[in-house]
Each structure stands twice: as structure tokens, then as C-alpha cells.
Motif scaffolding. Sequence first.
Motif, PDB file in Angstrom:
ATOM      1  N   VAL A  23      73.087  56.612 109.206  1.00 17.06           N
ATOM      2  CA  VAL A  23      73.126  55.162 109.290  1.00 17.06           C
ATOM      3  C   VAL A  23      73.062  54.723 110.752  1.00 17.06           C
ATOM      4  CG1 VAL A  23      74.510  53.104 108.796  1.00 17.06           C
ATOM      5  CG2 VAL A  23      74.361  54.915 107.118  1.00 17.06           C
ATOM      6  N   GLN A  24      73.729  55.487 111.650  1.00 18.03           N
ATOM      7  CA  GLN A  24      73.727  55.127 113.057  1.00 18.03           C
ATOM      8  C   GLN A  24      72.326  55.219 113.660  1.00 18.03           C
ATOM      9  OE1 GLN A  24      75.659  57.513 111.704  1.00 18.03           O
ATOM     10  NE2 GLN A  24      77.694  56.613 111.768  1.00 18.03           N
ATOM     11  N   GLY A  25      71.475  56.044 113.090  1.00 25.75           N
ATOM     12  CA  GLY A  25      70.145  56.238 113.640  1.00 25.75           C
ATOM     13  C   GLY A  25      69.092  55.330 113.047  1.00 25.75           C
ATOM     14  N   VAL A  26      69.487  54.301 112.356  1.00 27.23           N
ATOM     15  CA  VAL A  26      68.525  53.426 111.708  1.00 27.23           C
ATOM     16  C   VAL A  26      67.710  52.672 112.756  1.00 27.23           C
ATOM     17  CG1 VAL A  26      68.249  51.384 110.248  1.00 27.23           C
ATOM     18  CG2 VAL A  26      69.868  53.162 109.606  1.00 27.23           C
ATOM     19  N   THR A  27      66.415  52.777 112.621  1.00 24.21           N
ATOM     20  CA  THR A  27      65.522  52.027 113.497  1.00 24.21           C
ATOM     21  C   THR A  27      64.587  51.224 112.611  1.00 24.21           C
ATOM     22  OG1 THR A  27      65.609  53.769 115.153  1.00 24.21           O
ATOM     23  CG2 THR A  27      63.818  52.171 115.339  1.00 24.21           C
ATOM     24  N   VAL A  28      64.840  49.946 112.568  1.00 25.77           N
ATOM     25  CA  VAL A  28      63.983  49.033 111.830  1.00 25.77           C
ATOM     26  C   VAL A  28      63.444  48.060 112.861  1.00 25.77           C
ATOM     27  CG1 VAL A  28      63.904  47.224 110.082  1.00 25.77           C
ATOM     28  CG2 VAL A  28      65.247  49.284 109.670  1.00 25.77           C
ATOM     29  N   SER A  29      62.161  48.130 113.089  1.00 26.50           N
ATOM     30  CA  SER A  29      61.528  47.237 114.055  1.00 26.50           C
ATOM     31  C   SER A  29      60.495  46.386 113.330  1.00 26.50           C
ATOM     32  CB  SER A  29      60.845  48.052 115.158  1.00 26.50           C
ATOM     33  OG  SER A  29      59.761  48.800 114.612  1.00 26.50           O
ATOM     34  N   LEU A  30      60.074  45.336 113.989  1.00 29.48           N
ATOM     35  CA  LEU A  30      59.024  44.504 113.405  1.00 29.48           C
ATOM     36  C   LEU A  30      57.771  45.334 113.159  1.00 29.48           C
ATOM     37  CD1 LEU A  30      59.465  41.208 115.473  1.00 29.48           C
ATOM     38  CD2 LEU A  30      60.280  41.689 113.160  1.00 29.48           C
ATOM     39  N   GLU A  31      57.471  46.248 114.082  1.00 28.19           N
ATOM     40  CA  GLU A  31      56.286  47.088 113.944  1.00 28.19           C
ATOM     41  C   GLU A  31      56.401  48.028 112.735  1.00 28.19           C
ATOM     42  OE1 GLU A  31      58.057  46.846 116.833  1.00 28.19           O
ATOM     43  OE2 GLU A  31      56.655  45.744 118.093  1.00 28.19           O
ATOM     44  N   SER A  32      57.544  48.711 112.630  1.00 24.55           N
ATOM     45  CA  SER A  32      57.680  49.680 111.536  1.00 24.55           C
ATOM     46  C   SER A  32      57.698  48.983 110.173  1.00 24.55           C
ATOM     47  CB  SER A  32      58.934  50.542 111.723  1.00 24.55           C
ATOM     48  OG  SER A  32      60.110  49.761 111.667  1.00 24.55           O
ATOM     49  N   ARG A 101      72.528  52.810 101.213  1.00 27.63           N
ATOM     50  CA  ARG A 101      72.726  53.048 102.648  1.00 27.63           C
ATOM     51  C   ARG A 101      72.290  51.825 103.440  1.00 27.63           C
ATOM     52  NH1 ARG A 101      72.875  58.387 104.533  1.00 27.63           N
ATOM     53  NH2 ARG A 101      71.676  57.774 106.357  1.00 27.63           N
ATOM     54  N   ALA A 102      71.223  51.189 103.000  1.00 25.70           N
ATOM     55  CA  ALA A 102      70.731  50.010 103.714  1.00 25.70           C
ATOM     56  C   ALA A 102      71.738  48.867 103.629  1.00 25.70           C
ATOM     57  CB  ALA A 102      69.377  49.573 103.159  1.00 25.70           C
ATOM     58  N   ASP A 103      72.364  48.672 102.462  1.00 22.17           N
ATOM     59  CA  ASP A 103      73.395  47.632 102.345  1.00 22.17           C
ATOM     60  C   ASP A 103      74.537  47.913 103.310  1.00 22.17           C
ATOM     61  OD1 ASP A 103      71.915  46.443 100.334  1.00 22.17           O
ATOM     62  OD2 ASP A 103      73.319  46.940  98.723  1.00 22.17           O
ATOM     63  N   TYR A 104      74.961  49.178 103.386  1.00 29.47           N
ATOM     64  CA  TYR A 104      76.038  49.530 104.306  1.00 29.47           C
ATOM     65  C   TYR A 104      75.608  49.267 105.746  1.00 29.47           C
ATOM     66  CZ  TYR A 104      79.432  51.943 107.072  1.00 29.47           C
ATOM     67  OH  TYR A 104      80.366  52.220 108.030  1.00 29.47           O
ATOM     68  N   TRP A 105      74.389  49.647 106.073  1.00 26.01           N
ATOM     69  CA  TRP A 105      73.887  49.451 107.432  1.00 26.01           C
ATOM     70  C   TRP A 105      73.900  47.969 107.811  1.00 26.01           C
ATOM     71  CZ3 TRP A 105      68.692  47.756 108.903  1.00 26.01           C
ATOM     72  CH2 TRP A 105      68.501  47.766 110.287  1.00 26.01           C
ATOM     73  N   VAL A 106      73.346  47.104 106.958  1.00 25.15           N
ATOM     74  CA  VAL A 106      73.318  45.684 107.315  1.00 25.15           C
ATOM     75  C   VAL A 106      74.725  45.090 107.291  1.00 25.15           C
ATOM     76  CG1 VAL A 106      70.907  45.293 106.684  1.00 25.15           C
ATOM     77  CG2 VAL A 106      72.674  44.854 105.009  1.00 25.15           C
ATOM     78  N   PHE A 107      75.607  45.623 106.448  1.00 19.78           N
ATOM     79  CA  PHE A 107      76.994  45.176 106.428  1.00 19.78           C
ATOM     80  C   PHE A 107      77.675  45.539 107.747  1.00 19.78           C
ATOM     81  CE2 PHE A 107      81.504  45.934 105.456  1.00 19.78           C
ATOM     82  CZ  PHE A 107      81.853  44.711 104.908  1.00 19.78           C
ATOM     83  N   SER A 108      77.492  46.772 108.198  1.00 19.14           N
ATOM     84  CA  SER A 108      78.158  47.223 109.421  1.00 19.14           C
ATOM     85  C   SER A 108      77.574  46.586 110.674  1.00 19.14           C
ATOM     86  CB  SER A 108      78.122  48.747 109.518  1.00 19.14           C
ATOM     87  OG  SER A 108      76.801  49.211 109.658  1.00 19.14           O
ATOM     88  N   GLU A 109      76.341  46.133 110.627  1.00 20.69           N
ATOM     89  CA  GLU A 109      75.737  45.466 111.786  1.00 20.69           C
ATOM     90  C   GLU A 109      76.463  44.168 112.135  1.00 20.69           C
ATOM     91  OE1 GLU A 109      72.923  46.099 114.044  1.00 20.69           O
ATOM     92  OE2 GLU A 109      73.638  48.058 113.359  1.00 20.69           O
ATOM     93  N   GLY A 158      77.603  58.934 102.693  1.00 17.40           N
ATOM     94  CA  GLY A 158      77.657  60.353 102.389  1.00 17.40           C
ATOM     95  C   GLY A 158      78.774  61.078 103.127  1.00 17.40           C
ATOM     96  N   VAL A 159      79.628  60.325 103.818  1.00 17.09           N
ATOM     97  CA  VAL A 159      80.733  60.917 104.562  1.00 17.09           C
ATOM     98  C   VAL A 159      81.970  60.931 103.667  1.00 17.09           C
ATOM     99  CG1 VAL A 159      82.204  60.709 106.594  1.00 17.09           C
ATOM    100  CG2 VAL A 159      79.780  60.105 106.749  1.00 17.09           C
ATOM    101  N   PHE A 160      82.398  62.100 103.293  1.00 23.97           N
ATOM    102  CA  PHE A 160      83.560  62.295 102.426  1.00 23.97           C
ATOM    103  C   PHE A 160      83.479  61.478 101.137  1.00 23.97           C
ATOM    104  CE2 PHE A 160      85.326  62.922 106.778  1.00 23.97           C
ATOM    105  CZ  PHE A 160      85.466  64.301 106.708  1.00 23.97           C
TER     106      PHE A 160
END
Length: 186
Positions: A23-32, A101-109, A158-160
Motif C-alpha cells: 500500500v505504501q508503494g502505490v503510485t497512481v499518476s494522471l499518466e498511469s 487495498r485501494a479503499d484502504y489506500w485512499v482512506f489512509s491518504e 495483508g498484515v496480520f
Amino acid sequence: MSEDTRARILRAAKELAEEQESVQGVTVSLESVSRRAGLTKQGLMYYYSSKENLMLGMVEHAAARWDGLLRDHTGAAPEALSVFERYRAYAAVATSAEVSRADYWVFSEALYHPKLGEPWHRFLSPWFAVDDVADESRSLLTAARFCADGAWMSEATGVFPAENLADVGVRAQELIDQAEAQGGYR
């Protein structure tokens, strides 16, 4: 047509977030996202003029999805339910393994970009309102929510993760039952 394109863009962004190793390595850019959605960067920017607007769109989509899952689970809007019914629904949904995972990522942002917390508050605050609940019952409801929150975050990252997610849901429900049995309301 534009709603289909917006949905395609958000789906592409979510797919990119889901594919990351961590999750920490998520790279979402306008280009991608534009490449994944089959658009030019300028085409994507017609709908989301900046990365911040794209992130807001992703958060709005994720928070609305959670609200929809809760409404589907209960068959009602939060205003039509008791506080205990709302918390039971949240515990059931959050411990059902329908996590992203994406929901968690945007939640943690939202920790790093407070503006991203607004859609979560708008969609989920009605489900967590405890204004008229007695203090002892309120703390039990909060503990049940934290139990459910931890379950979905562990599953999403996926952590514990829980060995038996259903048992975690049962324990959260027991806390809610205890809160209700104590009289619940002020």
C-alpha cells in the motif's frame, strides 16, 4: 457518456492501486491512470483536472461504495435505523472480507491530505452517530467499531490478517449487544 468515462477512470485508478506490492508503494499518476483507462492525459484531465481532483474522486467513490454496502446490508438509510442496528451493519460489512487495498489506500491518504477525509466523514458519519447514547454504551460501540476497522485494515493490507474473520465479526457484534443491553441511550 461522461459518467461511463468517469467510472472507467476510477476503475483504472483502483486497479492500479490494487496491483501494487504494498500500500505504501502505490503510485497512481494522471499518466498511469489515463493509459490504463485508454485515454490521453488531456482526456483524463477533462474529468479530473489534477491529481488532487482524481484522488478526491477516488475517495468519493470508495466512501460511497461503503455507504452502499451498509445500505444494501440493512436495506435502509442510516437515519431509519437505531444506533445499534447501524453499528451491527458496519461490523458485519467490515468483517466480511469484502475489502479493497485501494479503499484502504485512499482512506489512509486522509492522514497526509486532510481534504481527502471529507467524503469519508460525509458518507459514514451518519452510520457512526452516537449523540444520544450513554457513555458506557458509547465506549462499547467505539470498541466494536475499532475491532471492525482493524479487521478490514488487516485484510486490506495483508498484515496480520485474522485467522478467522467471521469470529472477529462475532466478537464485535457481542460488544454491540453488550452496549444495547446496558440500556444504551441517555
